[in-house]
Scaffold this motif. Sequence first.
Motif, mmCIF file in Angstrom:
data_model
loop_
_atom_site.group_PDB
_atom_site.id
_atom_site.type_symbol
_atom_site.label_atom_id
_atom_site.label_comp_id
_atom_site.label_asym_id
_atom_site.label_seq_id
_atom_site.Cartn_x
_atom_site.Cartn_y
_atom_site.Cartn_z
ATOM 1 N N MET A 167 5.715 -20.801 -5.582
ATOM 2 C CA MET A 167 5.126 -19.470 -5.736
ATOM 3 C C MET A 167 3.975 -19.459 -6.715
ATOM 4 N N THR A 168 4.062 -20.270 -7.785
ATOM 5 C CA THR A 168 2.934 -20.357 -8.709
ATOM 6 C C THR A 168 1.694 -20.839 -7.956
ATOM 7 N N TYR A 169 1.926 -21.815 -7.083
ATOM 8 C CA TYR A 169 0.846 -22.360 -6.261
ATOM 9 C C TYR A 169 0.141 -21.252 -5.474
ATOM 10 N N ILE A 170 0.951 -20.318 -4.959
ATOM 11 C CA ILE A 170 0.372 -19.245 -4.147
ATOM 12 C C ILE A 170 -0.277 -18.164 -5.011
ATOM 13 N N MET A 171 0.306 -17.903 -6.183
ATOM 14 C CA MET A 171 -0.165 -16.788 -7.012
ATOM 15 C C MET A 171 -1.368 -17.128 -7.893
ATOM 16 N N LEU A 172 -1.576 -18.433 -8.191
ATOM 17 C CA LEU A 172 -2.641 -18.811 -9.131
ATOM 18 C C LEU A 172 -3.997 -18.148 -8.859
ATOM 19 N N PRO A 173 -4.494 -18.198 -7.607
ATOM 20 C CA PRO A 173 -5.796 -17.571 -7.373
ATOM 21 C C PRO A 173 -5.814 -16.083 -7.716
ATOM 22 N N PHE A 174 -4.646 -15.420 -7.566
ATOM 23 C CA PHE A 174 -4.599 -13.987 -7.846
ATOM 24 C C PHE A 174 -4.676 -13.689 -9.339
ATOM 25 N N VAL A 175 -4.416 -14.684 -10.184
ATOM 26 C CA VAL A 175 -4.606 -14.517 -11.627
ATOM 27 C C VAL A 175 -6.017 -14.932 -11.996
ATOM 28 N N ILE A 176 -6.436 -16.074 -11.467
ATOM 29 C CA ILE A 176 -7.709 -16.657 -11.895
ATOM 30 C C ILE A 176 -8.890 -15.749 -11.541
ATOM 31 N N LEU A 177 -8.923 -15.252 -10.301
ATOM 32 C CA LEU A 177 -10.107 -14.504 -9.870
ATOM 33 C C LEU A 177 -10.340 -13.221 -10.673
ATOM 34 N N PRO A 178 -9.322 -12.338 -10.844
ATOM 35 C CA PRO A 178 -9.581 -11.141 -11.662
ATOM 36 C C PRO A 178 -9.873 -11.475 -13.122
ATOM 37 N N LEU A 179 -9.173 -12.475 -13.647
ATOM 38 C CA LEU A 179 -9.363 -12.845 -15.046
ATOM 39 C C LEU A 179 -10.780 -13.384 -15.262
ATOM 40 N N TYR A 180 -11.263 -14.132 -14.296
ATOM 41 C CA TYR A 180 -12.635 -14.629 -14.347
ATOM 42 C C TYR A 180 -13.603 -13.456 -14.464
ATOM 43 N N GLY A 181 -13.352 -12.414 -13.644
ATOM 44 C CA GLY A 181 -14.215 -11.236 -13.682
ATOM 45 C C GLY A 181 -14.251 -10.600 -15.065
ATOM 46 N N VAL A 182 -13.090 -10.537 -15.713
ATOM 47 C CA VAL A 182 -13.011 -9.910 -17.027
ATOM 48 C C VAL A 182 -13.727 -10.756 -18.084
ATOM 49 N N ILE A 183 -13.455 -12.071 -18.086
ATOM 50 C CA ILE A 183 -14.059 -12.937 -19.112
ATOM 51 C C ILE A 183 -15.574 -12.989 -18.937
ATOM 52 N N ARG A 184 -15.992 -12.979 -17.686
ATOM 53 C CA ARG A 184 -17.416 -13.012 -17.355
ATOM 54 C C ARG A 184 -18.175 -11.848 -17.989
ATOM 55 N N LYS A 185 -17.466 -10.709 -18.102
ATOM 56 C CA LYS A 185 -18.139 -9.496 -18.593
ATOM 57 C C LYS A 185 -18.163 -9.408 -20.113
ATOM 58 N N MET A 217 0.135 -7.705 -11.419
ATOM 59 C CA MET A 217 -0.073 -7.889 -9.990
ATOM 60 C C MET A 217 0.775 -9.039 -9.465
ATOM 61 N N VAL A 218 0.738 -10.166 -10.168
ATOM 62 C CA VAL A 218 1.516 -11.326 -9.728
ATOM 63 C C VAL A 218 3.008 -11.021 -9.779
ATOM 64 N N PHE A 219 3.426 -10.334 -10.848
ATOM 65 C CA PHE A 219 4.836 -9.994 -10.984
ATOM 66 C C PHE A 219 5.291 -9.121 -9.814
ATOM 67 N N VAL A 220 4.514 -8.092 -9.505
ATOM 68 C CA VAL A 220 4.887 -7.174 -8.427
ATOM 69 C C VAL A 220 4.887 -7.895 -7.081
ATOM 70 N N MET A 221 3.852 -8.717 -6.850
ATOM 71 C CA MET A 221 3.800 -9.452 -5.583
ATOM 72 C C MET A 221 5.005 -10.383 -5.450
ATOM 73 N N SER A 222 5.374 -11.031 -6.565
ATOM 74 C CA SER A 222 6.492 -11.973 -6.524
ATOM 75 C C SER A 222 7.811 -11.258 -6.228
ATOM 76 N N LEU A 223 7.967 -10.072 -6.800
ATOM 77 C CA LEU A 223 9.224 -9.329 -6.600
ATOM 78 C C LEU A 223 9.546 -9.162 -5.115
ATOM 79 N N GLY A 224 8.531 -8.909 -4.311
ATOM 80 C CA GLY A 224 8.775 -8.608 -2.903
ATOM 81 C C GLY A 224 8.581 -9.801 -1.987
ATOM 82 N N TYR A 225 8.412 -11.014 -2.572
ATOM 83 C CA TYR A 225 8.110 -12.157 -1.724
ATOM 84 C C TYR A 225 9.302 -12.618 -0.906
ATOM 85 N N PHE A 226 9.031 -13.022 0.305
ATOM 86 C CA PHE A 226 10.122 -13.359 1.220
ATOM 87 C C PHE A 226 10.072 -14.812 1.687
ATOM 88 N N VAL A 227 8.954 -15.222 2.252
ATOM 89 C CA VAL A 227 8.883 -16.502 2.954
ATOM 90 C C VAL A 227 9.106 -17.704 2.032
#
Lengths: 266, 290
Positions: free
Chosen positions: B164-182, B220-230
């Motif tokens: 799951m970390t493998y799947i969620m990583l981009p969802f942390v990196i991309l928004p965080l990149y946006g914040v640090i960039r600013k 976001m990652v926490f909420v997405m993980s809560l409902g993960y199925f596959v």
Amino acid sequence: MLLNFDRLGWWKLVLIGITVLTAAFLLLPILFIAALSFGSSQWLIFPPPGWTLQWYRELLADPRWLESAWTSFQIAIIVTVLSVLLGLVTSFGLTRARFMFREALKALFLTPMILPVVVLAVALYAFFLQIGLNGTLSGFVISHLVLALPFSILSITNALEGFDKSIEDAAVLCGASPFEAKIRVTLPAISHGIFSAAIFSFLTSWDEVVVAIFMASPTLQTLPVKVWATLRQDLTPVVAAASTLLILLTVLLMVLVALVRKGLKS
Amino acid sequence: MLSRTDAKAAGSNVPARLTLTDFDLTLPALGLLVLFFVVPVAILLARSVSEPVPGFGNYAELLGSSTYLKIFANTFLVSGLVTFVSLVIGFPVAWALAVMPSRFASVIFAILLLSMWTNLLARTYAWMVLLQRTGVVNKLLVGLGLIDTPLPLVNNLTGVTIGMTYIMLPFVILPLYGVIRKIDPAILQAAALCGANRWQALVRVLLPLAMPGMAAGALMVFVMSLGYFVTPALLGGTANMMLAELIAQFVQSLVNWGMGGAAALVLLVVTLALYAVQLRFFGTDRMGGR
């Protein structure tokens, strides 16, 4: 200091190290599966003892794989067309209309994107059982459309908000009908939004598993459902072959998106 | 719709014409959403208090049984772990991406996007193969002499967390990149001028400034993980089932709509509550990192 690449000192090496490792962590499993799909070992040993196309032959020889791929493709195409058309109409409504609760309505349209898919899957399964849509193409299309539409609305409203409406008004002043102005002036201007709406909708439907698991019947299933069902039994390399084809499609679509973006810039 | 009523309200003699207003354009999609999203979910939730007998019996059973409470606990544990690991890895990567030469960064971005868009099942399958007892990871660890016997890496907490970390990583990196960039680099130069060393600048300036992005990404990652199925279903074992699997099991194998609906409501309530927190504290306008 910390935001200046050249002044990071040896921290630069640490940051680059972590980044490269993370990139490898994200990329290697994908390459690994692609490599194993050509490996001759049934036990998925890496590095494989030899190379073969056997798993692809098995994949293509089994009519159930082909049927499920064809089902997935049909559903994804229908969903893409409907999602783009509906997304276009809805986005015009959302960006042009002045009414109360517009933001709330927009949020409502985006909710399927954030709510746990399993809840929608179970709810639609119960609902479709009652109205007889389970295991039908329409059932798949409707449920995937609910999931794809938010992406479509998001891409197209973004494009529309960045479009200067006075250009459309100018076309009307020059004698075009409002509809003609939309078709011949606005649509070409927001084509990048429409394009990403189409790609997102296609991939949402094509890759969707959870709803599809509930929607599938013994005679009608999508490719991800077939992969899911196979995986629950064993890790056969045939799935590696199927996965590689799925990955290939993703790469092709990404290259297409990159090319279109580049084309738009120049 | 509005134009018709407007015409009437104005008492105009012109017969109300059936012209489409902009609002009407949203009606087809609204209809689709109500009929195939709002209504089915509402029916499911209604069944949780009406089947098999009216009342809150399903909820009492769900929240009163140690089996189900264990599943809730496990769901939160997995989601928390995945969120933590994703943040720890994601922050330095987002930071590096924000400062790197763009040529290098764009390669990393391409990999992030490729991974995000690659079929979920294909990625989960890759980890099932990699982590199995005779898989590459175990062989590598044995080969390096780090362990003597292969570790059980799948069908347990380790497997789900890695997958799951493998799947969620981009969802942390991309928004965080946006914040640090600013973040304005001048603020960090100021910190240096005031005598802060790198550590102090990191802990007292960069991290606090990136905090809204971290918190938003984590939620976001926490909420997405809560409902993960596959992924949990394929990489986790029977001993650490997650909430989404429980819902699926109630409905598919036990055909218990009451309990299925009740579990779905619990998931929905937690999800919506966390989104409310996110909107309240990290509304999109506050994502700018200040």
